[in-house]
Design a protein around this motif. Structure first.
Motif, PDB file in Angstrom:
ATOM      1  N   GLU A 282       0.827  -1.202   0.000  1.00  0.00           N
ATOM      2  CA  GLU A 282       0.000   0.000   0.000  1.00  0.00           C
ATOM      3  C   GLU A 282       0.864   1.256   0.000  1.00  0.00           C
ATOM      4  O   GLU A 282       0.569   2.229  -0.707  1.00  0.00           O
ATOM      5  CB  GLU A 282      -0.934   0.013   1.209  1.00  0.00           C
ATOM      6  N   ARG A 286       0.541   4.044  -2.870  1.00  0.00           N
ATOM      7  CA  ARG A 286      -0.052   5.344  -2.560  1.00  0.00           C
ATOM      8  C   ARG A 286       0.970   6.413  -2.176  1.00  0.00           C
ATOM      9  O   ARG A 286       0.742   7.600  -2.413  1.00  0.00           O
ATOM     10  CB  ARG A 286      -1.065   5.186  -1.424  1.00  0.00           C
ATOM     11  N   GLN A 296      -3.169   6.975   7.666  1.00  0.00           N
ATOM     12  CA  GLN A 296      -3.586   7.006   6.267  1.00  0.00           C
ATOM     13  C   GLN A 296      -3.630   5.618   5.638  1.00  0.00           C
ATOM     14  O   GLN A 296      -4.210   5.455   4.564  1.00  0.00           O
ATOM     15  CB  GLN A 296      -2.649   7.914   5.459  1.00  0.00           C
ATOM     16  N   THR A 298      -4.920   1.843   5.164  1.00  0.00           N
ATOM     17  CA  THR A 298      -6.298   1.358   5.267  1.00  0.00           C
ATOM     18  C   THR A 298      -6.452   0.116   6.134  1.00  0.00           C
ATOM     19  O   THR A 298      -7.565  -0.270   6.459  1.00  0.00           O
ATOM     20  CB  THR A 298      -6.849   1.051   3.865  1.00  0.00           C
TER      21      THR A 298
END
Length: 393
Positions: A282, A286, A296, A298
């Protein structure tokens, strides 16, 4: 400010796609700045007695997410270039809590910082709020604060430093001359910048470029305070970071888990657990180059556990938490993104100002006064300034 006081991150090479005469590029910077400024204003209004820090961070995140989603021509690669952080009193910064009941109290000195990027073109911003009064409209209210004159001088010095640096970012100007000018200005107010307060140049998808700005001379025993000489050039972008203390400016580490991290692009390692691989995947998707907060991600608690393993493998670097050594002193913050075009320097993100003349009596050196009197239009002319200690008496 340099994020990791344990080791120095290698500078990231700046890409060529930073032509500020290109209307598309300057438009991306402007759009990011509008969102950053609007979010900063939302948070400043929400910083009231009883507000929880975790809720303020979430409010900032939600505001940025909604604004980006509403863009009619949003590039696919847009988001935050620095997470929303809310840091109180003596804490230097980089605090983005994901849980807890810590609340704002009357008289707290609250630092807000955040950053937005649109297609990699960044706008970072930061300001200081004193809870219970609008000090920028009524600065005399600072005198009733427990820190009184010391806080007043620190805030005045910080805002003047931002304006002076903006007027010094002229093509052909040495970053060492800007450092000497900023150091002299802060000395006029008898205040200190915090240790290792370094600003960086920026470009598309780059927030820590090779050109650096400092606020005080280097310390021989601390390599993190040394910067290489570089000259301001047309198309340069700087995130100017000014953190001023009411005390000595010397810091001590806090025994808390970091909440802000950055991907370490210099390291590769095959993580053993699925949780760690998922968290790192992730991050790579991102936040491949920009800092991010734990909140931030998830995956919640699973992501935090995986991130810890990635940190142990040196795949992510923490922004270590630090505070002023004296528990009775506070740190104030001002941060803005500044763009150097062929004719002028643009302050793209918000810098608060006090009523005209507030604190100006402290600046007695005519060279410093001349810098502050200059226009942001430079027409390619470098800064002319002689540090007070080298001027003819």
């Amino acid at each position: 400010m340099r994020q990791n006081i344990k080791k120095k991150r290698a500078p990231v090479a700046v890409r060529d796609a930073n032509n500020l005469s290109d209307s598309v590029i300057i438009g991306r910077y402007a759009t990011a700045a509008t969102i950053a400024n609007d979010t900063l204003a939302v948070l400043a209004r929400a910083i009231v007695i009883g507000a929880k820090l975790v809720d303020l961070v979430q409010l900032g995140d939600n505001t940025i997410t909604a604004a980006l989603a509403a863009l009619p021509d949003r590039p696919s690669k847009s988001g935050t270039c620095f997470p929303v952080c809310i840091s109180l009193n003596g804490v230097v910064g980089h605090y983005a809590p994901v849980e807890g009941d810590e609340e704002i109290a009357l008289g707290d000195v609250v630092k807000v910082e955040l950053g937005v990027h649109v297609d990699g073109y960044i706008a970072s911003a930061g300001t200081t709020v004193v809870v219970g009064t609008n000090v920028y409209a009524s600065p005399d209210a600072l005198l009733t604060h427990p820190l009184g004159d010391r806080l007043s001088r620190a805030m005045a010095a910080g805002t003047y430093a931002m304006q002076a640096i903006a007027r010094s970012l002229r093509p052909g100007t040495s970053n060492l001359l800007i450092r000497d000018m900023a150091s002299s200005l802060l000395a006029s107010f008898d205040v200190q910048a915090v240790d290792r307060c370094i600003s960086f140049s920026a470009a598309q998808f780059v927030a820590d470029g090779p050109k650096h700005l400092a606020l005080k001379p280097p310390v021989a025993a601390d390599p993190e305070t040394h910067i290489e000489e570089a000259f301001v050039a047309v198309n340069d972008v700087f995130v100017v970071d000014v953190r001023v203390s009411t005390g000595t400016g010397h810091l001590k580490l806090m025994e808390v888990r970091p909440t802000v991290y950055r991907r370490n692009l210099d390291e590769t390692y095959m993580l053993r657990t699925k949780l760690a691989r998922t968290a790192l995947s992730e991050v790579d998707h991102r936040f491949p180059t920009f800092p991010f907060s734990v909140g931030q991600l998830t995956g919640g608690a699973h992501a935090r556990f995986g991130l810890k393993q990635a940190e142990q493998a040196n795949l992510v670097d923490p922004f270590i938490m630090a505070r002023e050594r004296s528990a009775n002193d506070v740190v104030v913050l001002y941060k803005a993104t500044m763009l150097v075009t062929a004719t002028e320097t643009i302050i793209s993100t918000f810098v608060p100002t006090f009523p005209e003349g507030f604190g100006a009596d402290a600046i007695v050196d005519q060279g410093l006064r001349a810098v502050l009197a200059q226009d942001l239009v430079h027409n390619g002319q470098p800064l002319q300034f002689t540090p007070p200690e080298t001027m003819d008496m």
